[in-house]
Design a protein around this motif. Sequence first.
Motif, short mmCIF file in Angstrom:
data_model
loop_
_atom_site.label_atom_id
_atom_site.label_comp_id
_atom_site.label_asym_id
_atom_site.label_seq_id
_atom_site.Cartn_x
_atom_site.Cartn_y
_atom_site.Cartn_z
N LEU A 54 -16.33 2.79 -7.31
CA LEU A 54 -16.85 4.14 -7.49
C LEU A 54 -15.71 5.15 -7.61
O LEU A 54 -15.76 6.06 -8.44
N PHE A 55 -14.69 4.95 -6.80
CA PHE A 55 -13.56 5.88 -6.86
C PHE A 55 -12.86 5.79 -8.21
O PHE A 55 -12.45 6.79 -8.77
N ASP B 48 -3.72 9.33 -3.60
CA ASP B 48 -5.09 9.44 -4.07
C ASP B 48 -5.94 8.38 -3.36
O ASP B 48 -5.49 7.24 -3.20
N PRO B 49 -7.16 8.72 -2.95
CA PRO B 49 -7.98 7.72 -2.26
C PRO B 49 -8.20 6.46 -3.08
O PRO B 49 -8.26 5.36 -2.54
N MET B 50 -8.30 6.64 -4.39
CA MET B 50 -8.51 5.47 -5.23
C MET B 50 -7.34 4.50 -5.12
O MET B 50 -7.54 3.29 -5.00
N VAL B 51 -6.13 5.06 -5.12
CA VAL B 51 -4.95 4.20 -5.01
C VAL B 51 -4.96 3.50 -3.66
O VAL B 51 -4.69 2.31 -3.56
N ALA B 52 -5.30 4.27 -2.62
CA ALA B 52 -5.34 3.69 -1.28
C ALA B 52 -6.30 2.51 -1.26
O ALA B 52 -5.95 1.42 -0.79
N LEU B 53 -7.46 2.69 -1.83
CA LEU B 53 -8.45 1.62 -1.80
C LEU B 53 -8.04 0.45 -2.67
O LEU B 53 -8.29 -0.71 -2.34
N LYS B 54 -7.39 0.75 -3.79
CA LYS B 54 -6.92 -0.34 -4.66
C LYS B 54 -5.92 -1.22 -3.93
O LYS B 54 -5.97 -2.44 -4.01
N ILE B 55 -5.00 -0.55 -3.22
CA ILE B 55 -3.98 -1.32 -2.51
C ILE B 55 -4.63 -2.09 -1.37
O ILE B 55 -4.31 -3.26 -1.14
N VAL B 56 -5.55 -1.45 -0.69
CA VAL B 56 -6.24 -2.13 0.41
C VAL B 56 -6.91 -3.39 -0.12
O VAL B 56 -6.79 -4.48 0.46
#
Lengths: 321, 448
Positions: A54-55, B48-56
């Motif tokens: 989603l992000f 960016d939160p997206m980057v954080a989640l991608k790395i996670v």
Amino acid sequence: MSLIHLNLSDPTESSNISFNTPSALPKSSGDDQLTSAVNSSQLVQHTYIHPVVLFSILDHYLRRNATQDNVIGTLLGVLGDDGRIVEVRSCYAVPHYENETEVEMDMEYHGQMYKLHNRVNQKEVVVGWYSTGLKISKYAPLIHDFYVKAAKASKVPSPVYLLVDTELTGNKLGISAYGSLPVGTDKNSENALFLPVPYSIHYPNAERNALDTISKAKDDGADGIASLVTDIEKFEASIEELIQMLDRVSKYVQSVCDGKVDPDNAVGRYLSDTLSCIPKVDPDNLDALFQSHLQDLLMIVYLSNLTRVQLNISDRLQRIA
Amino acid sequence: MAPSNNKETKPMTALLNEEKEVKLDIHEKLLPMMDISKDFKLTTVHLDPMVALKIVKHAREQVPQTVNGQLLGLQVENVLEITQSYPVPTQMSEDESAQYQVEMLHLLREVNADTDSVGWYQSTVLSNFLEKPFLETQLGYHSSLKSKCVALVFDITQTERGNLGFRAYRLSDKYLKLAKESSNARSDNAFTTKKLSENKLSYGDVLEELPVYIKNGSLTNVLMQEIETTSSKADLLEALQRPSSFDARLRAKKLQNNSLDGDDSNTFGGDENGGLLPCSTPFLSVPNPNSLGLTNNVESLAKPLETICDVIDEHIHNAGQWMYWQRGAAKEQRRANQYIHDIKQKNITRANQGLKLIPEPTEKEIAEKFRILPEPSRLDALLINAQLHELCQQINQITGPAVSKLYATQALQPTSASSATTAGTTTTTTTTTTGGAAAATAATAASK
């Protein structure tokens, strides 16, 4: 046949269905073909979506070309339960162009990006596609048809179509997932029926903890900025929240006992269940356990601090020398 | 913009300022970036939160292997904004990797992503990342990207424990200076004890840490709102509709997942075998169950302790080597001194006897005659110390909350005997507070 009728007659769901057949449904001639089509292409039963998807979609939407209203992209993920459950794990953007009369999609881009993704994660296959917008666009069946073919290569029987409403209609970010069924007598790919598929967002532990921080950035950060905290600070915040919850619950229970609020059976049952979760441990036993555990912990702290002091001393000695 | 008399030696800034007047449609924020003469030193990292989640996601799927990838973004004055990232496959030759990265950047550019490389990320288990390859990679980035690049270290164990663990590092100036020296001088080693103390480089300042902030866009905020409200409502409804069965064990287990101390990372934390299990940790706006869980107290401590033991062994080995060198070097040095001393003595007697003097040996002759080995690199020792320091700090990070949790558990137990539910809850609250506060003070005292 019956399945389609059921869904169409439901007024709440009909708004979600894009019915793209140019002619009316044939009464009897296409009956056999239709039922066979419904049976052969199993509709996805449930979709699990990872938050990162989603992000990414939102990021893609923000970075669209100035002339573009919508964006589309490929969803990657894994299948379970014979393809009836789809777990969407990641996605990537695919450039496309559409106007009143035609739609163009960069299929080559899709292929190249998929190849690159595959090198990092072989398990993830094409499971569907996403687009932004309020409702299913008239080109959706065409694009969906492409993804049906792409998904077939990775043995996915029915791809998922994820629609994210970035226009924020009704003050909310609408997310909906669809599966499609072929409709009509002729095998034209444009004749498709999109049926809503239940979805839920899947949070693995690590992601959930990351979302905690992101949520904090939303709530109390100026300009949506949140700093990362140490473990103990995080723990303190959690404890504080817990205390607040307990306060709220005890206030509620108190007001029920005083007769101010009507008791709710469900809440009461839930509370008693929670309380019964506490395991009964023999006090002496617990005391012994507690002491030994505490001593272990303190010993570890002591040793680690000792190590740090030693490091510090050796460092200083080196500087003097 | 001061008018300059000499047109030819007009500084770059003035030229740019002129351009500013012409192109007024440039966004204010972008102006400082156009001024290439200014060199901004990075002070903060915005993720960016997206980057954080991608790395996670990338790191979680490959546990226990460590992963790495590229960070893309933009530098705005002192802030480094990381807005995009992509993983880099681990098993690839250098050519393949370069090819992969070129292709990826090319494709990302087509969808308007930021394509300026601003660093790289690495996942780590137990913050045990500080090793030579890490420094070398970062040094490579430094030489190609100058100062505007960071190494983002993602700690998956810390994140599983309940706290998002991102840290951004960059090499310190002191270390860079020495590293440059050692690469310039061909064989000479720059990391000697003398050099280290001259430059005041200690284990604490090989790397400089930059504060990392998570920065949400407005759409992201909307998404978060959506996720929180819809899923918490749905979950609450589901929970309330659940039939109250007396199958206590099952219920307890189910409830544990939803209430305070349920940490069943085993259910789908591994994620290796498909991981198609229904979500068992709902995302509610409740205290994070992971950070309140008791189970991970011991488990998360055992591993760092083991690592500490290993690192200490390494340290001893390293120290032993150094001592061995020191003894050898001292011995040779003594012999050399003795030799010079002997010659001098002989010369004195010869002078008395009126004989011809023996020429004193030059330094080169001494070096040839006696093999005084150069000091081995102290970089290893430095890194080992830094690792130890990091690990100890991490242990303190874990034990602090652990002690508090322990006290909280103790506070909970006696009240279970009392039957009054209301009284029970309130007492729990107070005891938890006092217990928690006491433990917190103890923990802070310990960490000091």
